[in-house]
Design a protein around this motif. Structure first.
Motif, PDB file in Angstrom:
ATOM      1  N   LEU A 168       0.922  -1.181  -0.036  1.00  0.00           N
ATOM      2  CA  LEU A 168      -0.025  -0.025  -0.008  1.00  0.00           C
ATOM      3  C   LEU A 168       0.845   1.186  -0.018  1.00  0.00           C
ATOM      4  N   ALA A 169       1.830   1.199   0.881  1.00  0.00           N
ATOM      5  CA  ALA A 169       2.731   2.251   0.867  1.00  0.00           C
ATOM      6  C   ALA A 169       3.436   2.722  -0.628  1.00  0.00           C
ATOM      7  N   ALA A 170       3.728   1.611  -1.303  1.00  0.00           N
ATOM      8  CA  ALA A 170       4.360   1.691  -2.393  1.00  0.00           C
ATOM      9  C   ALA A 170       3.127   2.356  -3.586  1.00  0.00           C
ATOM     10  N   MET A 171       2.176   1.600  -3.488  1.00  0.00           N
ATOM     11  CA  MET A 171       1.172   2.125  -4.571  1.00  0.00           C
ATOM     12  C   MET A 171       0.640   3.637  -4.264  1.00  0.00           C
ATOM     13  N   ARG A 172       0.635   4.146  -2.954  1.00  0.00           N
ATOM     14  CA  ARG A 172       0.426   5.371  -2.610  1.00  0.00           C
ATOM     15  C   ARG A 172       1.705   6.332  -3.118  1.00  0.00           C
ATOM     16  N   GLN A 173       2.916   5.831  -3.091  1.00  0.00           N
ATOM     17  CA  GLN A 173       3.987   6.607  -3.272  1.00  0.00           C
ATOM     18  C   GLN A 173       4.094   6.907  -4.802  1.00  0.00           C
ATOM     19  N   MET A 174       3.531   5.731  -5.758  1.00  0.00           N
ATOM     20  CA  MET A 174       3.504   5.707  -7.005  1.00  0.00           C
ATOM     21  C   MET A 174       2.506   6.872  -7.365  1.00  0.00           C
ATOM     22  N   GLN A 175       1.369   6.515  -6.907  1.00  0.00           N
ATOM     23  CA  GLN A 175      -0.075   7.387  -7.061  1.00  0.00           C
ATOM     24  C   GLN A 175       0.330   8.934  -7.263  1.00  0.00           C
ATOM     25  N   GLN A 176       1.348   9.324  -6.540  1.00  0.00           N
ATOM     26  CA  GLN A 176       1.612  10.609  -6.106  1.00  0.00           C
ATOM     27  C   GLN A 176       2.439  11.441  -7.246  1.00  0.00           C
ATOM     28  N   GLY A 177       3.133  10.328  -7.997  1.00  0.00           N
ATOM     29  CA  GLY A 177       4.398  10.856  -8.955  1.00  0.00           C
ATOM     30  C   GLY A 177       3.544  10.631 -10.376  1.00  0.00           C
ATOM     31  N   PRO A 178       4.776  10.935 -11.439  1.00  0.00           N
ATOM     32  CA  PRO A 178       4.493  10.904 -12.824  1.00  0.00           C
ATOM     33  C   PRO A 178       4.083   9.553 -13.243  1.00  0.00           C
ATOM     34  N   LEU A 179       4.181   8.358 -12.482  1.00  0.00           N
ATOM     35  CA  LEU A 179       3.701   6.832 -13.056  1.00  0.00           C
ATOM     36  C   LEU A 179       2.333   6.504 -12.267  1.00  0.00           C
ATOM     37  N   ALA A 180       1.426   7.713 -11.952  1.00  0.00           N
ATOM     38  CA  ALA A 180       0.390   7.319 -11.060  1.00  0.00           C
ATOM     39  C   ALA A 180      -0.623   6.320 -11.908  1.00  0.00           C
ATOM     40  N   PHE A 181      -1.286   5.399 -11.296  1.00  0.00           N
ATOM     41  CA  PHE A 181      -2.304   4.591 -12.001  1.00  0.00           C
ATOM     42  C   PHE A 181      -1.408   3.560 -12.892  1.00  0.00           C
ATOM     43  N   TYR A 182      -0.295   3.246 -12.364  1.00  0.00           N
ATOM     44  CA  TYR A 182       0.544   2.435 -12.878  1.00  0.00           C
ATOM     45  C   TYR A 182      -0.171   1.024 -13.016  1.00  0.00           C
TER      46      TYR A 182
END
Length: 241
Positions: free
Chosen positions: A175-189
């Protein structure tokens, strides 16, 4: 440096940590009569991976190179492996074969259907199609039925130079990794689709005893409930209102 750990009988995790990304790239060698590598790795990692494989088997004996979906960290080094091992065969979903791999690879792929079984000797593998889980309509996850190891690709992805194996629950770090990704340029990866719950429920019913993760610690122990819980975690981060 490649760290090598046996995470299940004859199944070795070959892990390369990339500090600039704070992420591990894990590849899995099954040592058997007809050895199998899951994840070909990036082109630039091939020399390190080949050296790691050579500490376990003669790389020329490699018989199968498999992966989940067409992405550089999963297939970038494929042709290098096919050149090094004359009998090696690419293995992927049928969608992956016809959409990408047969045009990219120097050998045609074995495009596996849901009822197909691949035997390496002691071990039996099925490639379960999982479109858009974790990514791409060509995605599938490989399951070894003898020791019940599920090769998860990017599912349960978490950051850090993590221990090779854990028995801890992976939902929170994922979950922590998904939230981190969701805030960056690769959101909704990692998309949440109408199929996500059904696919993860089906994987949970396989009752895996080992989860072999592409990024992060592999998991040892019963993981059926954790796979079901992952659907809710993905939904909580990526589902559209």
């Amino acid at each position: 440096m490649t760290n090598i750990t046996e995470i299940a009988p004859d199944t070795f995790r070959l892990s390369i940590y990339a500090p600039d990304l704070d992420m591990q790239f894990n590849h899995f060698l099954v040592r058997d009569e007809q050895p199998l590598l899951f994840h070909a790795g990036m082109k630039g990692m091939f020399p390190m991976l080949r050296e790691a494989v050579s500490s376990l088997i003669d790389p020329a004996r490699l018989r199968y190179v498999a992966w989940s979906h067409f992405e550089s960290d999963e297939v970038g080094g494929l042709n290098h492996w096919l050149e090094s091992a004359p009998d090696a065969e690419p293995v992927c979903t049928f969608a992956g074969k016809v959409v990408s791999v047969d045009d990219y690879a120097i050998k045609p792929a074995r495009g596996m259907m849901p009822n197909d079984v691949l035997s390496t000797g002691k071990y039996r593998f099925r490639l379960h199609p999982t479109p858009h889980l974790p990514h791409g309509w060509d995605a599938g996850l490989l399951f070894e039925e003898t020791e019940k190891t599920l090769f998860c690709s990017d599912l349960f992805h978490h950051f850090g130079d993590a221990p090779a194996v854990t028995s801890d629950d992976l939902i929170e770090p994922s979950l922590a990794a998904m939230r981190q990704m969701q805030q960056g340029p690769l959101a909704f990866y990692m998309p949440y689709t109408p199929q996500t719950d059904t696919l993860l429920t089906g994987l949970s019913e396989l009752q895996p005893q080992t989860l072999a993760l592409m990024h992060g610690s592999s998991h040892s122990g019963a993981s059926g409930k954790m796979l079901k819980d992952l659907a809710g975690a993905i939904q909580s981060v990526f589902a559209q209102p």
